[in-house]
Every structure is written in structure tokens, then in C-alpha cells.
Design an enzyme around this catalytic site. Structure first.
Site, mmCIF file in Angstrom:
data_model
loop_
_atom_site.group_PDB
_atom_site.id
_atom_site.type_symbol
_atom_site.label_atom_id
_atom_site.label_comp_id
_atom_site.label_asym_id
_atom_site.label_seq_id
_atom_site.Cartn_x
_atom_site.Cartn_y
_atom_site.Cartn_z
ATOM 1 N N THR A 3 5.225 2.765 -0.300
ATOM 2 C CA THR A 3 6.675 2.548 -0.358
ATOM 3 C C THR A 3 7.371 3.852 -0.015
ATOM 4 O O THR A 3 6.866 4.947 -0.281
ATOM 5 C CB THR A 3 7.103 2.095 -1.765
ATOM 6 O OG1 THR A 3 6.733 3.092 -2.717
ATOM 7 C CG2 THR A 3 6.485 0.763 -2.132
ATOM 8 N N GLY A 4 8.534 3.719 0.581
ATOM 9 C CA GLY A 4 9.314 4.881 0.966
ATOM 10 C C GLY A 4 10.796 4.597 0.856
ATOM 11 O O GLY A 4 11.229 3.528 0.399
ATOM 12 N N LYS A 5 11.589 5.570 1.281
ATOM 13 C CA LYS A 5 13.031 5.408 1.215
ATOM 14 C C LYS A 5 13.524 4.363 2.200
ATOM 15 O O LYS A 5 14.536 3.707 1.959
ATOM 16 C CB LYS A 5 13.708 6.746 1.494
ATOM 17 C CG LYS A 5 13.408 7.823 0.464
ATOM 18 C CD LYS A 5 14.165 9.088 0.785
ATOM 19 C CE LYS A 5 13.731 9.684 2.116
ATOM 20 N NZ LYS A 5 14.420 10.966 2.407
ATOM 21 N N ASP A 25 10.625 14.683 11.971
ATOM 22 C CA ASP A 25 10.314 14.628 10.535
ATOM 23 C C ASP A 25 8.832 14.927 10.325
ATOM 24 O O ASP A 25 8.163 14.313 9.503
ATOM 25 C CB ASP A 25 10.680 13.258 9.958
ATOM 26 C CG ASP A 25 10.677 13.260 8.424
ATOM 27 O OD1 ASP A 25 10.752 14.357 7.844
ATOM 28 O OD2 ASP A 25 10.573 12.182 7.820
ATOM 29 N N ILE A 74 0.820 -1.215 0.000
ATOM 30 C CA ILE A 74 0.000 0.000 0.000
ATOM 31 C C ILE A 74 0.853 1.263 0.000
ATOM 32 O O ILE A 74 0.359 2.343 -0.317
ATOM 33 C CB ILE A 74 -0.956 0.030 1.217
ATOM 34 C CG1 ILE A 74 -0.167 -0.049 2.528
ATOM 35 C CG2 ILE A 74 -1.978 -1.091 1.118
ATOM 36 C CD1 ILE A 74 -1.036 0.072 3.761
ATOM 37 N N SER A 105 11.304 1.992 4.068
ATOM 38 C CA SER A 105 10.465 0.835 4.361
ATOM 39 C C SER A 105 9.426 0.638 3.276
ATOM 40 O O SER A 105 9.205 1.510 2.427
ATOM 41 C CB SER A 105 9.764 1.005 5.718
ATOM 42 O OG SER A 105 8.935 2.154 5.689
ATOM 43 N N VAL A 106 8.771 -0.530 3.352
ATOM 44 C CA VAL A 106 7.654 -0.890 2.484
ATOM 45 C C VAL A 106 6.511 -1.331 3.392
ATOM 46 O O VAL A 106 6.718 -2.115 4.321
ATOM 47 C CB VAL A 106 8.030 -2.021 1.510
ATOM 48 C CG1 VAL A 106 6.866 -2.364 0.596
ATOM 49 C CG2 VAL A 106 9.252 -1.648 0.706
#
Length: 516
Positions: free
Chosen positions: A261-263, A405, A259, A265-266
Site C-alpha cells: 500500500t502507498g499514498k 522519485d 501485498i 495506489s494499492v
């Protein structure tokens, strides 16, 4: 006289014409030679008789093989067969000579040559036809084989006087570099120009050599990278095994798909099972956050964890891959603090190495939209601003955390309120850079809501004082950040002197609680 008398008197007559001795009606004058049985059975005698018969039957062939070159002067040309062979051989020689002249004319000095070998007429036993020919299958003169570089003697030069050539000669070094390209790895393609007298300079050869070594190291790491790292929207075999165990144990019913995705984690969506874990009821829908085991994204983010006193003692003792597990553990602890303080955030279900299972913020596999993607009315935007301001104060005062962040990308809008996510990088205010992270969060929040039309939104300096409770009075942003750095330096000196984390920030009581 009758004919019988003439025939009988012929042998006794004196010498006469030659045709009389070959008369077929005359009696043979030769007498048979008597020999023994041993002579008849002798092999040497049999070979001599066979040789005599062959010489008598083929006198011209023997003469042509043993005599000089066949010409019309020293051989009888009365035999039509012999004459035809002589003419054919002479024609073949002239034809082959013409072919050789055509080859030299067409090829010239070209490196790629053609050959009329298949069209030649000379027979293999003709010795004169192969003197000027070069067999194209002769590997000693293969144009595609690399010539061995000429070795330089130990004294370092060749020749005398003006014709001296040292080992540093540009042509010699260029040919040596070309020959040394054969030592590169097989997977590094160097082309087929080695036998074309190429001359590579030292600079070009060194660049190719370095590139070949880097390609070899990269290919060696390729297997390890595929087996032990998570890629975009994919998991490695070890992570897949962890997910299988969760499904087999009944903790999860099924995993539907990715659902987000990132730098770092998934995130996958899954339906919860019927079992319970550590006295926690598994929610109907879960979010599985798989931290990527590649180290590229974590090289510049170690400052969030190495200076955190909760993990400082463990940071230097672990390898980089275990630091990623520590990153997942840090997010679990931060979410637990926020949940105990009543801040809307995902509920932690279980942590397995670098896989964190949380409650799903959304419904029916559809995740809640980010605050930057949702369109809110002016009332909802104002409500969201005061809610975020209140959560930042709770996070700082009750949870003793700074998000580090915080932006519209890490805030979700669900059920009419804001939810905070992605707190793996959150640190405590006593972190050496904690106040800097807080000021950056205040800038992001203030700019977003000011652009969204919220007139009550404070600027970043006012918001920082409202959240932290510090009374930093500075006319510009540069002086404001200078005072923040001075406070961080003061706290760092206190930690080094006393050996533990105690906040030395001076404040005028608790920060005020803002409400709409």
C-alpha cells in the site's frame, strides 16, 4: 269505662298532648288526594315527587351543600358520619399545607425541583387545595422548553433613560444565540441546556454555527466518499467490478490479496489466466496496481503531469477523477519505454481505467524486497550501484525520461539485480522541472550508496553530470542549482517561442557509460 270506648272517643276530644296525635292505634287523619291519569303520567310531577323524597331522606347533606361553611354553630353535629367527614377534610388540608412548606424549603431557588404531589390527600373536587399548586405536567411552565427570546422593537431599544436596553445588549444577544441553536442540523448535538438560561456570545455562536455547517457538508459527502473512493487495502464497487470482469474473462485466475500500500495506489497479487491479450502472454503471477480514486494525494502532484507535453492538452479538459486515470496511463507508457530499452522493470499486461496489470516481481506471492530492506555484501552493493548508474543513463538517453522519485524505496532486489518500479511520476528532461527532479534523484542515490560503504560512489553533482552529460562547473550546491534553473528557464522560453519541445541543453557529446 272500657278501652274500646276510650279509643273511639279519642278523635272527638279537644286539643291534647302532641304524642296523642301520633298514636299508632289511632286512625289516619290525612285524606288521599284524587288526581287524574294524565297527572300520574306527567314527567314533571314525577320529578317533583322524587325531589321531595330526596329532601326528606337527606336533609343534612342538602343543607351542607347549599349553606355556608360547616361549623359547629350552624349545623347539627349529631350525625357521626358528617362529623367524621369534617374532621378528615380538615386533617387533609393541614397535611397538604405541610407538604407545600417542605417543598419550598427543600427546593428553594434550585433549577431542579422535587414534588410531593403523589403524597397529597386532598380530593379533586376540593377547590381550595389547588390554588397554590402547580401541576408538573403543565407544559406551559415546562422548565426544559426553550423560552422564546424577547423581540426587540423596530426602533432597536427598550426602556427609557438609564434602563434602556438595545438589541446589542450582551444578555439579550446571548439568549437569542442560545435559542437559535435549535436551528442546527439534527445530527449536530447541542445538548439539553437550552432551558437553563444560557447566554452564548456571538464569537462562540458563530464558531458553533460554522462547525455545524461543516459537519453537515461532511456527512453529505460521506456516502459519495464510500461509494466512489478506494480506501486503505480496499476497493470501491466500480474497481471491484473491473477486477471481477478480469477474472471472468480468463485473464486472471484468482486474486490472492494485498501485498503493498502507498499514498497513491494499492497493489494486489494475482495468478494469471490462460487467455492472451493484445498478443501478450499473461505471466504466471501478476501485480495489480489500483490507483486510489481519492483526490487528497493528487492535489500536490499535478505538477508532474500538467507540464508534460504528452498530456498537457488533455489536462485542463478533464475533471480531477479522470486525471487519476491519466496518471495510470502515464505509468503504462513510461514502463513501455523502459521495457523497450531493456531496463529491468515490470512488464505491462493491460490497463483498464485506473487499474494497471503488470508482471509480478517476486515468487510464490512473496514480493521482491526493497533495496532499503535487503542486506547486501560489499560486492553486491558495488554491483547494484553501477547497475543503477547505467539504468539512469539509459533512462535519460534512450527513454528520454527522468524517474523523478528514484530512491531505495522504489528499487527492488530480485535475481541478483535491481528492478525499477513506480514510474507514474516520471517526466521528460525537457519538463520545466525535469533537471531539478534529476538532481534530486542523484542526491538520493549518492547518499544511499555512500552510507552503504561504496567508495566509488559519486557525489550528487558529479552523478548529475555523468547522467545528463552536462558540464556544469560550480563550486557549491547553490550555484549548481542556479545553473540548473537557468537551463530550465532557457528551455521554457524556447518552448514558448517555437511552440514545441526541443532540448536546448548544451552537452559535450553523449554521457560516458560507467561499468564495473
Amino acid at each position: 269505662m272500657d278501652s274500646v270506648g276510650v279509643a273511639a272517643a279519642a278523635p272527638d276530644a279537644g286539643p291534647g298532648p302532641a304524642w296523642q296525635s301520633k298514636c299508632p292505634w289511632g286512625a289516619p287523619s290525612t285524606t288521599s288526594i284524587s288526581c287524574s291519569l294524565a297527572d300520574v303520567m306527567s314527567e314533571q310531577l314525577a320529578k317533583e315527587l322524587q325531589l321531595e323524597e330526596e329532601n326528606a331522606a337527606f336533609p343534612e347533606v342538602v343543607a351542607a351543600a347549599e349553606g355556608p361553611f360547616i361549623t359547629g354553630e350552624n349545623i347539627d353535629t349529631s350525625s357521626d358520619l358528617m362529623l367524621a367527614q369534617m374532621l378528615q377534610m380538615e386533617f387533609d388540608r393541614e397535611y397538604d399545607a405541610q407538604l407545600r412548606r417542605e417543598e419550598k424549603k427543600i427546593n428553594g431557588d434550585s433549577k431542579v425541583s422535587i414534588s410531593f404531589e403523589n403524597y397529597r390527600k386532598v380530593h379533586p373536587y376540593d377547590s381550595d387545595s389547588s390554588e397554590d399548586e402547580v401541576d408538573w405536567q403543565d407544559t406551559r411552565h415546562d422548565p426544559y422548553r426553550a423560552d422564546k427570546p424577547t423581540t426587540t422593537p423596530r426602533r432597536g431599544f427598550i426602556g427609557k433613560g438609564k434602563d434602556i436596553t438595545t438589541k446589542h445588549d450582551e444578555v439579550v444577544c446571548g439568549r437569542k444565540n442560545t435559542a437559535r441553536m435549535e436551528n442546527f442540523a439534527p445530527e449536530f448535538q447541542v445538548g439539553d441546556g437550552i432551558g437553563m438560561d444560557l447566554k452564548l456570545s456571538n464569537q462562540v455562536f458563530n464558531a458553533l454555527k460554522q462547525h455545524a455547517y461543516s459537519e453537515e457538508r461532511r456527512s453529505a459527502r460521506l456516502h459519495e466518499k464510500k461509494e466512489h473512493s478506494t480506501a486503505e487495502k480496499a476497493v470501491d464497487p466500480k474497481t471491484r467490478l473491473l477486477l471481477y470482469k478480469m477474472v471472468n474473462s480468463g485473464m486472471l485466475e484468482t486474486i490472492t490479496g494485498c501485498i503493498s500500500t502507498g499514498k497513491e495506489s494499492v497493489v494486489f497479487h494475482a495468478y494469471g489466466g490462460n487467455s492472451t491479450t493484445e498478443d501478450k502472454v499473461i505471466p504466471p503471477e501478476c501485480a495489480i496496481k489500483v490507483f486510489k480514486t481519492t483526490l487528497n494525494e493528487f492535489k500536490n502532484r499535478d505538477k508532474y503531469i500538467k507540464d508534460d507535453y504528452r498530456f498537457k492538452d488533455r489536462f485542463s479538459k478533464l475533471n480531477p477523477r479522470k486525471i487519476i486515470r491519466m496518471w495510470a496511463e502515464k505509468e503504462m507508457h513510461n514502463l513501455t519505454r523502459m521495457q523497450n530499452a531493456g531496463i529491468p522493470c515490470p512488464q505491462v499486461v493491460i490497463l483498464k481505467k485506473h487499474v494497471l496489470v503488470m508482471s509480478f516481481i517476486g515468487q510464490d506471492q512473496v514480493p521482491a524486497p526493497k533495496l532499503k530492506d535487503v542486506t547486501l555484501s560489499s560486492e553486491d552493493m558495488k554491483k547494484a550501484y553501477y547497475q543503477i548508474l547505467n539504468m539512469m543513463q539509459q533512462l535519460y538517453r534512450e527513454c528520454n525520461l527522468v524517474h523523478a522519485d528514484l530512491s531505495e524505496y522504489n528499487m527492488l532486489w530480485h535475481d541478483g539485480k535491481v528492478w525499477l518500479i513506480d514510474v507514474s511520476q516520471s517526466v521528460e528532461p525537457t519538463h520545466p522541472h525535469g533537471l531539478e527532479f534529476l538532481f534530486r534523484d542523484c542526491r538520493n542515490v549518492s547518499q544511499f550508496f555512500q552510507k552503504g560503504g561504496v567508495a566509488e560512489a559519486l557525489n550528487e553533482r558529479e552523478l548529475f553530470n555523468a547522467v545528463s552529460g552536462l558540464n556544469i562547473t560550480a563550486d557549491n550546491e547553490v550555484d549548481f542549482q542556479a545553473e540548473i534553473e537557468a537551463l530550465e528557464k532557457m528551455n521554457e522560453d524556447h518552448v514558448q517561442n517555437h511552440g514545441k519541445k526541443l532540448s536546448t541543453f548544451s552537452s559535450d557529446g553523449d554521457p560516458p557509460i560507467y561499468d564495473e
